[in-house]
Design a protein around this motif. Structure first.
Motif, PDB file in Angstrom:
ATOM      1  N   THR A  88       0.952  -1.209   0.128  1.00 40.59           N
ATOM      2  CA  THR A  88      -0.045   0.029   0.000  1.00 40.59           C
ATOM      3  C   THR A  88       0.828   1.320  -0.045  1.00 40.59           C
ATOM      4  O   THR A  88       0.282   2.212   0.000  1.00 40.59           O
ATOM      5  CB  THR A  88      -1.016   0.047   1.409  1.00 40.59           C
ATOM      6  OG1 THR A  88      -0.040  -0.069   2.290  1.00 40.59           O
ATOM      7  CG2 THR A  88      -2.040  -0.908   1.232  1.00 40.59           C
ATOM      8  N   ARG A  89       2.083   1.151  -0.084  1.00 45.23           N
ATOM      9  CA  ARG A  89       3.127   2.279   0.142  1.00 45.23           C
ATOM     10  C   ARG A  89       2.797   3.277  -1.034  1.00 45.23           C
ATOM     11  O   ARG A  89       2.838   4.610  -0.987  1.00 45.23           O
ATOM     12  CB  ARG A  89       4.408   1.777   0.272  1.00 45.23           C
ATOM     13  CG  ARG A  89       4.912   1.222   1.470  1.00 45.23           C
ATOM     14  CD  ARG A  89       6.330   0.997   1.544  1.00 45.23           C
ATOM     15  NE  ARG A  89       6.632   0.279   2.584  1.00 45.23           N
ATOM     16  CZ  ARG A  89       8.031   0.080   2.956  1.00 45.23           C
ATOM     17  NH1 ARG A  89       8.964   0.294   2.201  1.00 45.23           N
ATOM     18  NH2 ARG A  89       8.150  -0.670   4.212  1.00 45.23           N
ATOM     19  N   ALA A  90       2.589   2.865  -2.423  1.00 40.27           N
ATOM     20  CA  ALA A  90       2.279   3.961  -3.285  1.00 40.27           C
ATOM     21  C   ALA A  90       1.215   4.717  -3.306  1.00 40.27           C
ATOM     22  O   ALA A  90       1.272   5.836  -3.404  1.00 40.27           O
ATOM     23  CB  ALA A  90       2.325   2.859  -4.534  1.00 40.27           C
ATOM     24  N   ALA A  91       0.176   3.731  -2.541  1.00 37.53           N
ATOM     25  CA  ALA A  91      -1.018   4.661  -2.563  1.00 37.53           C
ATOM     26  C   ALA A  91      -0.973   5.614  -1.317  1.00 37.53           C
ATOM     27  O   ALA A  91      -1.269   6.718  -1.053  1.00 37.53           O
ATOM     28  CB  ALA A  91      -2.324   3.764  -2.045  1.00 37.53           C
ATOM     29  N   LEU A  92      -0.320   5.263  -0.319  1.00 38.61           N
ATOM     30  CA  LEU A  92      -0.052   6.266   0.833  1.00 38.61           C
ATOM     31  C   LEU A  92       1.108   7.356   0.913  1.00 38.61           C
ATOM     32  O   LEU A  92       0.800   8.149   1.485  1.00 38.61           O
ATOM     33  CB  LEU A  92       0.424   5.259   2.098  1.00 38.61           C
ATOM     34  CG  LEU A  92      -0.622   4.112   2.528  1.00 38.61           C
ATOM     35  CD1 LEU A  92       0.006   3.156   3.553  1.00 38.61           C
ATOM     36  CD2 LEU A  92      -1.868   4.829   2.978  1.00 38.61           C
ATOM     37  N   HIS A  93       1.946   7.018  -0.186  1.00 39.07           N
ATOM     38  CA  HIS A  93       3.124   7.790  -0.211  1.00 39.07           C
ATOM     39  C   HIS A  93       3.558   8.288  -1.474  1.00 39.07           C
ATOM     40  O   HIS A  93       4.465   8.139  -2.088  1.00 39.07           O
ATOM     41  CB  HIS A  93       4.265   7.436   0.419  1.00 39.07           C
ATOM     42  CG  HIS A  93       4.125   6.928   2.030  1.00 39.07           C
ATOM     43  ND1 HIS A  93       4.419   7.919   2.943  1.00 39.07           N
ATOM     44  CD2 HIS A  93       3.893   5.859   2.465  1.00 39.07           C
ATOM     45  CE1 HIS A  93       3.974   7.379   4.142  1.00 39.07           C
ATOM     46  NE2 HIS A  93       3.783   6.264   3.834  1.00 39.07           N
TER      47      HIS A  93
END
Length: 234
Positions: A195-200
């Motif tokens: 989920t990092r791409a969506a969160l950051h």
């Protein structure tokens, strides 16, 4: 004349979608060659594609060695069209040309069905890939570096053909900018890798970086000859 490039997410989160994707690509290709009559007016809904190239681009891009299915250097297939089905299937060959071709003046209905079947074979990419999906960078490389003379995709793009790019994914593009390699560090306090791409989004390479590469194969005067489609969503 159409050159169709397809990118398919091979991360573990695609397990539920993968079989549907591969089973429908054959009918999708046939619908381009033999447009259906969905509105019931006894006429095809559009003109048939008379000359079609289809290539499936390998989804691998460099990321990290610390997670299953990922690699800090990518693989020899980065940006290349797949020649070997990542997941062997019934009735599929062990190897294929880098792209499948069909021409109405040369091939018949049986050839069209075989062509569609072969596309489905190569498109069975599985779900053992990296959790960091990077379609923008993969597609950009496939259409630029690897289509040059000597590149692994040489001959795929034709000057007088419409370029169609389709990618299928259930996650955000996760191509880290050069300034933020920590996106790929599993120990960084950035949340779960999936989920990092969506969160950051601030850690990602801006999409504008990839626009010239994706648009580049067609001159500015012929920009109408390029189509980008996505089947995406969480």
């Amino acid at each position: 004349r159409v050159d169709l490039l397809i990118w398919i997410d091979d991360s573990a989160s695609m397990r539920e979608e993968q079989s549907t994707v591969t089973s429908r690509l054959g009918p999708l290709v046939l619908a381009l060659l033999e447009p259906p009559d969905r509105d019931g007016d006894t006429r095809p809904d559009g003109p048939p594609v008379e000359d079609l190239n289809v290539g499936i681009v390998a989804p691998e891009m460099p990321s990290t060695d610390a997670l299953p299915g990922c690699s800090a250097t990518g693989s020899a297939r980065v940006g290349c069209l797949l020649r070997e089905p990542p997941v062997p299937g019934a009735g599929c060959e062990a190897t294929y040309p880098p792209f499948q071709s069909w021409n109405a003046l040369r091939d018949d209905r049986a050839d069209a069905e075989r062509f569609a079947h072969d596309v489905g074979c190569v498109a069975t990419v599985g779900t053992n890939g990296c959790t960091f999906t990077q379609p923008f960078a993969s597609v950009a490389r496939a259409l630029t570096v690897e289509t040059r003379p000597g590149g692994c995709n040489a001959g795929f793009l034709r000057d007088d053909a419409l370029l169609a790019v389709l990618w299928i994914s259930d996650g955000d593009d996760g191509y880290a900018s050069v300034a933020h390699p920590e996106l790929f560090d599993p120990d960084a306090p950035l949340g779960p890798p999936a989920t990092r791409a969506a969160l950051h989004p601030e850690l990602l390479e801006p999409i504008a970086t990839f626009v010239p590469a994706i648009r580049g194969p067609k001159p500015a005067a012929d920009c109408y000859k390029g189509v980008l489609g996505m089947i995406v969503g969480v």
